[in-house]
Design an enzyme around this catalytic site. Structure first.
Site, PDB file in Angstrom:
ATOM      1  N   HIS A  83       8.085   9.512  18.935  1.00 31.36           N
ATOM      2  CA  HIS A  83       7.838  10.004  17.640  1.00 31.36           C
ATOM      3  C   HIS A  83       8.816  11.598  18.066  1.00 31.36           C
ATOM      4  O   HIS A  83       8.486  12.167  19.429  1.00 31.36           O
ATOM      5  CB  HIS A  83       6.449  10.899  17.412  1.00 31.36           C
ATOM      6  N   ASP A  85       9.053  14.415  16.595  1.00 31.87           N
ATOM      7  CA  ASP A  85       8.677  16.322  15.945  1.00 31.87           C
ATOM      8  C   ASP A  85       7.627  16.353  17.392  1.00 31.87           C
ATOM      9  O   ASP A  85       7.169  15.559  17.784  1.00 31.87           O
ATOM     10  CB  ASP A  85       8.315  16.023  14.410  1.00 31.87           C
ATOM     11  N   ASP A 143       5.390  16.028  24.093  1.00 30.46           N
ATOM     12  CA  ASP A 143       4.724  14.978  23.651  1.00 30.46           C
ATOM     13  C   ASP A 143       5.357  15.351  21.897  1.00 30.46           C
ATOM     14  O   ASP A 143       4.976  16.222  20.847  1.00 30.46           O
ATOM     15  CB  ASP A 143       3.071  15.912  23.150  1.00 30.46           C
ATOM     16  N   GLU A 177       4.855  12.824  12.520  1.00 25.45           N
ATOM     17  CA  GLU A 177       3.954  12.288  13.083  1.00 25.45           C
ATOM     18  C   GLU A 177       2.627  13.528  13.904  1.00 25.45           C
ATOM     19  O   GLU A 177       1.898  13.326  13.053  1.00 25.45           O
ATOM     20  CB  GLU A 177       3.895  11.918  14.880  1.00 25.45           C
ATOM     21  N   GLU A 178       3.329  14.409  14.161  1.00 28.27           N
ATOM     22  CA  GLU A 178       1.612  15.560  13.795  1.00 28.27           C
ATOM     23  C   GLU A 178       1.208  16.089  13.208  1.00 28.27           C
ATOM     24  O   GLU A 178       0.187  16.731  12.374  1.00 28.27           O
ATOM     25  CB  GLU A 178       2.631  17.104  14.816  1.00 28.27           C
ATOM     26  N   ASP A 200       2.560   7.292  23.571  1.00 31.12           N
ATOM     27  CA  ASP A 200       2.023   8.954  22.766  1.00 31.12           C
ATOM     28  C   ASP A 200       0.630   9.460  23.545  1.00 31.12           C
ATOM     29  O   ASP A 200      -0.097  10.486  22.733  1.00 31.12           O
ATOM     30  CB  ASP A 200       1.386   9.229  21.789  1.00 31.12           C
ATOM     31  N   HIS A 382       0.500  20.922  22.931  1.00 28.96           N
ATOM     32  CA  HIS A 382       0.278  21.741  21.853  1.00 28.96           C
ATOM     33  C   HIS A 382       0.447  22.872  22.167  1.00 28.96           C
ATOM     34  O   HIS A 382       0.032  23.633  21.575  1.00 28.96           O
ATOM     35  CB  HIS A 382      -0.824  20.811  21.137  1.00 28.96           C
TER      36      HIS A 382
HETATM   37 ZN   LIG Z   1       2.411  12.774  19.795  1.00 31.84          ZN
END
Ligand SMILES: [Zn+2]
Length: 421
Positions: A83, A85, A143, A177-178, A200, A382
């Site tokens: 992903h 994003d 990520d 995705e997030e 991921d 994150h």
């Molecule tokens: Zn991820």
């Protein structure tokens, strides 16, 4: 296997420094223009590398492309998904710092942020590696840009080594995705694969084929307001009914007492007065039968209180949010066993992770494509202490090459040993 480290480094830094944060309250597809920029960048890259049938659809904002089969055998197609994003943390002006030959010391990101193995012991596992970090008050975006970089490195390697046999391999890059929106919209008719992998998780060797099943519930309660001096036998206090409902929830089935394969109810909000009250909660469970029973329990409590107070004072709205791919993948154990075989060839110890959240693989599996989640070589996702290891991203590329090759060897003699946790 000689994976191109410089290529991974160039791609990874370039992609990390693009702002691709997703926004839950934006209804656009995708939810931010930075994601389209990265998807266009990747589209050009896939064509440069020599992938075929490269296409982007503005409807679902998915980019796909194919590495055509090199084997004459009849082998089913595998998909790989990453992903574009990043999570809800500052993503403006990301500057990637490179720390070659990491010695196990504290890494100074800026005057306020020090990444230390004392606080983050996982750093001890990447001593000697080249480490990438952000440089202060932004996330890095490993990520899942580590997954993207590893996947591209695999594609580059295979396209330069047509002597390695494999079937059709489809790559997919998706948005949002997030915030759990991207893969829900993915039109998989553009992704003709038998099974797939997302990239991921963090640690080398991770395999997650089970996630939470997830639902949310909202209970609205209507009371009867009467002057308190004349309330005898008449007043019905919605706030007190809400309290009764909440008190009946199991006290040990909560996040703060839940780990590994445990689930929970989380009371997310609780407000009310005499006239009206509202309770919101989420339900999480790994096992489908338990999940269904936990949802039924909520329904039963509502029914019980309605019977007690009459007039359908409680109304329940319950919605499924995502579903564990575990049930489907357990019917197709080869999809995970194939990874075990690839790991074994590369001396990687497999670790089954109970993924305590949702992944793109949940939604893709629901569309009928079994999709477990593998690693990408990043950590501390994150937030500002996110980092990624160059060697571990290269390890991902090796794993993907190995999976692709082994599938051409094993497709007609599949290892269907049942999966264990
Ligand atoms: Zn991820």
């Amino acid at each position: 296997m000689k994976i191109d480290y410089n290529y991974i480094t160039d791609r990874f830094i370039k992609y990390c420094e693009m702002d691709t944060r997703s926004y839950p309250d934006n209804d656009a597809v995708p939810t931010s223009p930075g994601q389209v920029e990265l998807l266009m960048e990747l589209k050009a890259e896939l064509s440069r590398l020599g992938l075929k049938e490269v296409s982007y659809s503005a409807k679902d904002a998915y980019l796909v492309g194919k590495i055509p089969a090199t084997t004459k055998k009849k082998v089913s197609a595998i998909g790989f998904v990453a992903h574009v994003d990043t999570a809800d943390y500052n993503s403006k002006n990301i500057k990637v710092k490179v720390h070659p030959n990491y010695a196990g010391n504290d890494l100074v990101l800026d005057s306020n942020h020090i990444l230390s193995p004392k606080e983050f012991p996982s750093l001890k596992e990447v001593i000697g590696h080249t480490i990438f970090t952000a440089s202060g008050d932004t996330l890095l975006g490993a990520d899942d840009k580590a997954g993207i970089a590893g996947l591209l490195a695999m594609a580059k390697y295979l396209l330069q080594h047509p002597e390695i046999e494999h079937g059709d391999l489809w790559l997919a890059f998706g948005p949002d995705e997030e915030i759990g929106k991207g893969a829900k919209r993915f039109d998989v008719s553009r992704f003709p694969v038998e099974f797939a992998y997302t990239l991921d998780n963090g640690n080398v060797g991770d395999i997650a084929y089970e996630t939470f099943n997830a639902a949310e519930a909202k209970i609205e309660i209507t009371g009867t307001v009467v002057h308190p001096g004349e309330a005898y036998g008449l007043m019905v206090n919605a706030g007190l009914i809400a309290n009764e409902f909440v008190a009946a929830l199991p006290h040990d089935f909560v996040p703060e007492k839940s780990k590994d394969y445990d689930g929970f109810y989380l009371l997310t909000s609780f407000k009310g007065n005499v006239d009206h009250a509202e309770v919101n909660l989420i339900i999480r469970s790994f096992d489908t039968p338990d999940f269904l029973a936990r949802k039924q329990f909520i329904q039963d409590q509502v029914d019980k209180l309605n019977a007690k107070y009459g007039n359908q004072r409680l109304s329940l709205t319950m919605k499924d949010q995502y579903k564990s791919p575990g049930d489907l993948i357990k019917q197709h154990p080869y999809v995970v066993n194939l990874v075990h075989h690839a790991y074994a060839k590369l001396n990687i110890k497999p670790k089954h992770i109970p993924f305590r959240g949702g992944t793109d693989g949940d939604f893709i599996s629901e569309k009928g494509i079994p999709t477990p989640n593998l690693f990408n070589g990043g950590a501390n996702f994150h937030g500002p202490y996110e980092y990624a290891s160059l060697e571990n991203m290269a390890k991902l590329a090796e794993v993907l090459v190995e999976i692709s090759y082994l599938h051409s060897e094993l497709d007609d003699k599949r290892d269907n040993t049942p999966l264990r946790r």
